[in-house]
Structure formats: structure tokens, C-alpha cells
Design an enzyme around this catalytic site. Structure first.
Site, mmCIF file in Angstrom:
data_model
loop_
_atom_site.group_PDB
_atom_site.id
_atom_site.type_symbol
_atom_site.label_atom_id
_atom_site.label_comp_id
_atom_site.label_asym_id
_atom_site.label_seq_id
_atom_site.Cartn_x
_atom_site.Cartn_y
_atom_site.Cartn_z
ATOM 1 N N HIS A 192 10.589 -3.640 47.352
ATOM 2 C CA HIS A 192 9.709 -3.334 46.225
ATOM 3 C C HIS A 192 9.861 -1.893 45.791
ATOM 4 O O HIS A 192 9.660 -1.553 44.634
ATOM 5 C CB HIS A 192 8.263 -3.654 46.591
ATOM 6 N N ARG A 299 9.479 -21.711 45.118
ATOM 7 C CA ARG A 299 9.899 -22.010 46.504
ATOM 8 C C ARG A 299 8.655 -22.315 47.324
ATOM 9 O O ARG A 299 7.943 -21.407 47.734
ATOM 10 C CB ARG A 299 10.646 -20.813 47.087
ATOM 11 N N GLU A 439 23.364 -28.213 45.056
ATOM 12 C CA GLU A 439 23.796 -27.092 45.889
ATOM 13 C C GLU A 439 24.732 -27.526 47.011
ATOM 14 O O GLU A 439 25.077 -26.732 47.864
ATOM 15 C CB GLU A 439 22.596 -26.311 46.431
ATOM 16 N N ASN A 462 23.655 -20.161 45.327
ATOM 17 C CA ASN A 462 23.749 -19.505 46.645
ATOM 18 C C ASN A 462 24.310 -20.488 47.667
ATOM 19 O O ASN A 462 25.251 -20.185 48.402
ATOM 20 C CB ASN A 462 22.370 -19.044 47.136
ATOM 21 N N ASP A 463 23.702 -21.676 47.707
ATOM 22 C CA ASP A 463 24.179 -22.660 48.674
ATOM 23 C C ASP A 463 25.451 -23.351 48.203
ATOM 24 O O ASP A 463 26.313 -23.685 49.024
ATOM 25 C CB ASP A 463 23.086 -23.704 48.947
ATOM 26 N N CYS A 510 19.681 -21.595 39.162
ATOM 27 C CA CYS A 510 18.602 -20.823 39.778
ATOM 28 C C CYS A 510 19.051 -20.050 41.008
ATOM 29 O O CYS A 510 18.229 -19.516 41.741
ATOM 30 C CB CYS A 510 17.398 -21.695 40.089
HETATM 31 C C1 PEP Z 1 20.354 -21.557 46.012
HETATM 32 O O1 PEP Z 1 20.817 -22.128 47.003
HETATM 33 O O2 PEP Z 1 21.070 -21.037 45.123
HETATM 34 C C2 PEP Z 1 18.894 -21.458 45.824
HETATM 35 C C3 PEP Z 1 18.362 -21.038 44.699
HETATM 36 O O3 PEP Z 1 18.111 -21.808 46.861
HETATM 37 P P1 PEP Z 1 17.865 -20.908 48.158
HETATM 38 O O4 PEP Z 1 18.496 -19.560 47.924
HETATM 39 O O5 PEP Z 1 16.384 -20.855 48.301
HETATM 40 O O6 PEP Z 1 18.538 -21.687 49.225
HETATM 41 MG MG MG Z 2 19.532 -23.331 48.253
#
Ligand code: PEP
Ligand code: MG
Length: 591
Positions: A192, A299, A439, A462-463, A510
């Protein structure tokens, strides 16, 4: 001259004299408190908390005008932590049950929760340990009897502040114009403190190792808040040479002060929805001010943290109701529980889990797999989401899906939950939209088939990167191989955008990629018209989109799809400020 490498936390370059903030008083003597004095010691603790809260309130009042409502919530979070039962209750318990003095009890409570957050894989959640540490420090400074450190006070002359650590409140208090930039030993990009620096437009480098010990007040410093570089005592020529190398990227500081365009529309009129990723309920207060177009990823794991038992249906319901009310008339997408894998399970959910650790948790019982194994827990969440859907436009999203069977099973449980609620006479939105996180490569490759059964896709880059490249996203040893711009990931994204378009359903991005302004351009070029990101990332993405033309973005995406390697792709994305690809002029749209 010495060069210190840290993490670039807030863009822009500042040069000036250093002002090294002295550290706060140490917790002081650790004493045992006999049981008959415990009440008195708890009273000392409460008084220190009251003084810390009053101090934060004064800083908040003073900073209000400079900071704007959009970032005051960070200071409010500091005040909330001072009231937080989890943290303060733990300190009180240690005084009462373990006979610790207030200082020791606060430190022990902070260490206890900081360890919990430290173990989390998600960098955002992990950085919340810093917030807890800051709350603890502020209480400790009011428990201390000696003089307090100078952190949080302005220097006489404009200077670059160097400190071991700064709390967001320190940064707010220091924003009166005397601070040209700051450097801290601790901190991460999503702390932050870093977000506050961005809001105030102060160049900042965090995570700079032992900078506060290497630098003395009066030293000459040059701080490059974008590259995370600090030059210590550079000569005039060295400073000039460094600044000359920066020239092409110089517009950043002014950019930070220009109004943020809303809504995000490209120069040739294409509208891109900018949605919020919410990991913390406090962020909901900012939604009306932030100009977001809705919530793309809520989330729901947050409901499971910081507690030793299961959230009840009513607790789930209260959370989703708050979300629905904060977001309406816009929509909010709730991701059902995504625990497991290397993210682990909080203590409550470890109940009923196999005793032995999974051999490879990342490929184990995670996300929807866990929910389908525990329909009792899953149904409680589904019922609560359905009930809250009577109050606002809520949609449901299942994480970590890798097959149509999983979707069908989840949908069957949703129908059961609907039937129960009907029976009980409770209102809900019977046509609630359902989507999945795309993902896993399996979901991405079968997107055209899955689309027939769903109302939308949300791509978790991300995943998707982790599972496509077989690179653990939390393993430092392979961090250099974690490459969201890999051609394989790009091809999957392209396929998902195409599948969604032919099925006529929206596709959102996302993952972290959506919050990176350069990547956002090619994602739009690939056909994604909704990007969901942390609130702090939205202004830069909006600016990037509004400066660009859709046709250029499509050209860029098409050129990227032709590339053979991530390196080539990267070169293309950094090739043009406006995101125009250097590829074929007038290329056909990528999707
Ligand atoms: C992702 O996997 O891109 C995602 C948004 O979920 P997390 O980062 O919470 O796994
Ligand atoms: Mg994910």
C-alpha cells in the site's frame, strides 16, 4: 558513486539530498506481567491504540485534499487494523494468558499473522503482512516512553526520504511538497505504501536492501522510480548521463497528474470495459469513485481467511449482499472458492482434507475440484450468492475448470440450491449468469465447446501461463521462464477470444496481464473488450487505451501472433508508444 537496485514502485525521476528517517523506537523491554496486573496492561494497550487511531485520523484529515478519496481508503485500512479483533484480540489474549507485556504481546501478534500472510502465494495477499506490521509499529510507537522517531515528519528542505520502511500513513503525512522521492529498504510493488506513492505522483523505490544504512542525510541521490535504481553520490556527469538515457520515457511524471479519462474509449471509438479485481472488501467503498465499470473478479477466498471456523451461509450472504449493493447498477462476478494448490487451505478448511500433503498440490485438489468434493461447503456458498442476487446484478464463476463434466456438476448443484430456495420461498435471480475462469490449457483449447454451456469466460492469465508453460508461478527458481507473452499463451488467448466471439458470449481478462498498459493494448487487439484489474492499475490502462486506436491494436496483435518467441513479442510490445505494431500495415483484424 554507488548504484543500489531496488523495486520501482512509483514512476518518475527525482534528484536531491537524502534525508534519512531515524527508525522508530524498538519495542523496548520485554517483561512478564503477573495475572493481577493483566487488566492494567490491557488498559495501556488500549490507550496506545486510541492514540495511534487519533494520530492516523489527523493524518487522514490533513492528507484528504492532497490525496483524494480514491486513496484515503488505504489510511482507513490502517485504522481498521487498529480495531481488528483478530490482531488486537490476539495481543490481549497473550497479555492475559501468557503474561506478556503490551509491547511483547503486540509484536507476537504481528509476527503470528505476518507469518500466515508471508506463506501465501498471491503477491497481493502476501503484501498485506506489511499492513499488519505497520499497524503494530504505530501501536508500539505509542507504547514507547522515549522520544519517537522522525519517520512521518517533513524535512526542512526538499529532500529524498530514505527509510527502512514507511507506512502508508507516513507517506500521506509526508506529501506536503518537501519530499521529492523516497527509498525504502522493505516493501513490494503491491504494498500500500507503493500504491500511495503512485497516487501522490512521488517517485519511489522500495525493497532497496540496506539503503537506509548505506545512505546518510545530506548525500546526493538520484532515484529512478520506474527502473528501481538509486544512484548514491553520483557526479554531475554521471547524473546527466543517466538522465540522458531516460529521455525517451520522460513523459511519465506529468502523465501521473493529468486527468484520468473515463470511460475507456479508443481514439476510433471502441469502448473497453475496465472492471475491478476485488481481494478485500474495503476496496468496495472506492468503486463509486474509481469509475470502474463493475467487478470482474471478486475473490471469495477472503471470506475464509483470518478465521478458525467455516463461514456460515449468513456470513457468505452478508459479504455478497455488500458486494451487490456497492456495485449496482453495475454487475459483479463472484468467483467461487479457489483454494488448494500451492495456495493451501486456511486452518478451518484443512479439516476433512487428506492428512498427507498432496505430492503436487498445484495439480491437485484446487478450485472447482475442491468445491465438487465438498458439496456441503459449495452449496452454502451457492445459496448465499443466489440469495444476494435478488439485490443486484451478480454472476457466478467457477475457477480451475478443466472439463465439461465439472461445469455440468457445478450447474447441477446450483440447480439444487435454486430448488431449495424456491421451496423456502426466498427470492433470487433464477437466470443468474454462469461463467468459468479459463485458466487451464484444457479449458482454453475446448473453449468453443464449453462456450455453449456458459454465459461468459474470464481468462486467468496468471494460471493459464503457469499451466501452459509448466512453470510454477510461485517458484523463484523458474521465475525467468514464467512468460505470459509466450507464443503458446498468446495462441490460447487468441483461440478463447475467437470461441467467445462465435458463441456470442463476452470474454474478460482478469489476470495480472490486464493491468499492464502495454499488454492491455494487445489484449484489446486480440478481441477482449473487458479487462479486470486491481483498482490501482486502472488509471494507466485507461490512459493507454484512450491514446490508441483499435485498428493499431489489432495490427499489433496480428503481428504478435506471427512471432516465434516471447522475446520477439516483447520487442513488438515495447516498439511503439501507441501500441501500433511494426507488423504489416493494414493487416486484417486478429479476431
Ligand atoms: C489468474 O489465474 O489469472 C487469476 C486471476 O486468478 P488467481 O491469480 O487468483 O489464481
Ligand atoms: Mg487463477
Amino acid at each position: 558513486m554507488a548504484r543500489i537496485q531496488g523495486i520501482g514502485a512509483s514512476g518518475g525521476v527525482a534528484a536531491g539530498r537524502a534525508w534519512v528517517a531515524s527508525t522508530r523506537p524498538s519495542p523496548g523491554m520485554l517483561r512478564r506481567v503477573p495475572p493481577e496486573r493483566a487488566g492494567e496492561e490491557i488498559g495501556r494497550l488500549e490507550r496506545a491504540i486510541g492514540a495511534a487511531a487519533a494520530e492516523l485520523e489527523a493524518i487522514r484529515q490533513a492528507a484528504g485534499d492532497r490525496l483524494g478519496p480514491g486513496h484515503l481508503y488505504i489510511l482507513d485500512l490502517g485504522r481498521l487494523l487498529l480495531k481488528d479483533e483478530m490482531l488486537i484480540g490476539e495481543a490481549r489474549r497473550r497479555i492475559r494468558e501468557e503474561g506478556l507485556n503490551a509491547e511483547w504481546a503486540v509484536q507476537a501478534a504481528v509476527d503470528h499473522f505476518a507469518r500466515f500472510f508471508e506463506a501465501l502465494e498471491d503477491p497481493y495477499f502476501r503484501d498485506r503482512r506489511l499492513d499488519i506490521g505497520h499497524a503494530g509499529e504505530r501501536i508500539l510507537s505509542h507504547l514507547a516512553e522515549g522520544p519517537r522517531g522522525n519517520a512521518g515528519r517533513e524535512p526542512e528542505e526538499p529532500a529524498i526520504l530514505v527509510a527502512r520502511d514507511l507506512t502508508p500513513a507516513d507517506v500521506a503525512a509526508l506529501s506536503g511538497g518537501k519530499i521529492l522521492g523516497f527509498v525504502t529498504d522493505l516493501g513490494g510493488q503491491t504494498s500500500h505504501t507503493a500504491i500511495m506513492a503512485q497516487a501522490l505522483g512521488i517517485p519511489a523505490v522500495v525493497g532497496a536492501g540496506d539503503a537506509s544504512r548505506r545512505v546518510s542525510t545530506g548525500d546526493r541521490l538520484l532515484v529512478d522510480g520506474r527502473a528501481g535504481v538509486v544512484l548514491l553520490n553520483p557526479s554531475a556527469e554521471e547524473e546527466e548521463a543517466y538522465a540522458a538515457g531516460l529521455r525517451p520515457r520522460r513523459e511519465a511524471p506529468e502523465e501521473g497528474r493529468s486527468p484520468i479519462p473515463r470511460p475507456a474509449v479508443t481514439r476510433d471509438g471502441a469502448r473497453v470495459a475496465i472492471l475491478a479485481n476485488i481481494v478485500n472488501d474495503q476496496e468496495l467503498d472506492l468503486l463509486p469513485l474509481s469509475g470502474m465499470d463493475g467487478v470482474g473478479l471478486y475473490r471469495s477466498e477472503q471470506l475464509y481467511f483470518n478465521r478458525r471456523d467455516f463461514p456460515s451461509e449468513e456470513e457468505h450472504y452478508a459479504g455478497y449482499l455488500r458486494l451487490a449493493r456497492a456495485t449496482r447498477p453495475m454487475a459483479a462476478i463472484i468467483r467461487t472458492l479457489d483454494l488448494g494448490g500451492d495456495r493451501g487451505f486456511p486452518p478451518a478448511l484443512r479439516l476433512g482434507q487428506p492428512e498427507e500433503r498432496e505430492p503436487n498440490p498445484t495439480l491437485g485438489v484446487r478450485g472447482i475440484r475442491f468445491s465438487l468434493e465438498r458439496p456441503d461447503i459449495f452449496k452454502r456458498q451457492l445459496r448465499a450468492i443466489l440469495r444476494a442476487s435478488a439485490e443486484g446484478d451478480l454472476a457466478l464463476m467457477y475457477p480451475m475448470v478443466s472439463s465439461l463434466e465439472e461445469v455440468r456438476e457445478a450447474q447441477a448443484l446450483l440447480e439444487e440450491a435454486k430448488a431449495e430456495l424456491r421451496e423456502e420461498g426466498r427470492p433470487f435471480n433464477g437466470a443468474i449468469r454462469q461463467g468459468i475462469m479459463v485458466e487451464t490449457p484444457a479449458a482454453a483449447l475446448c473453449a468453443d465447446r464449453l462456450a455453449r454451456h456458459l454465459d461468459f469466460f474470464a481468462v486467468g492469465t496468471n494460471d493459464l501461463t503457469q499451466y501452459t508453460l509448466a512453470v510454477d508461478r510461485s517458484n523463484k527458481g523458474v521465475a525467468d521462464r514464467y512468460e505470459p507473452l509466450h507464443p503458446a499463451v498468446l495462441r490460447l488467448l487468441h483461440g478463447v477470444a475467437r470461441a467467445a466471439r462465435s458463441a456470442g458470449i463476452p470474454a474478460i481478462i482478469c489476470g495480472e496481464l490486464a493491468g499492464d498498459p502495454k499488454s492491455a493494448l494487445y489484449l484489446v487487439g486480440l478481441g477482449f473488450r473487458s479487462l479486470s484489474m486491481a483498482l490501482a492499475k486502472a488509471p494507466a490502462v485507461r490512459r493507454a487505451i484512450c491514446r490508441s486506436e483499435l485498428a493499431q491494436m489489432e495490427e499489433l496483435a496480428a503481428a504478435m501472433l506471427e512471432c516465434e518467441s516471447a522475446r520477439e513479442i516483447r520487442a513488438l510490445t515495447s516498439g511503439s508508444r501507441h501500441g501500433a505494431g511494426r507488423g504489416r500495415a493494414g493487416a486484417r483484424p486478429a479476431v
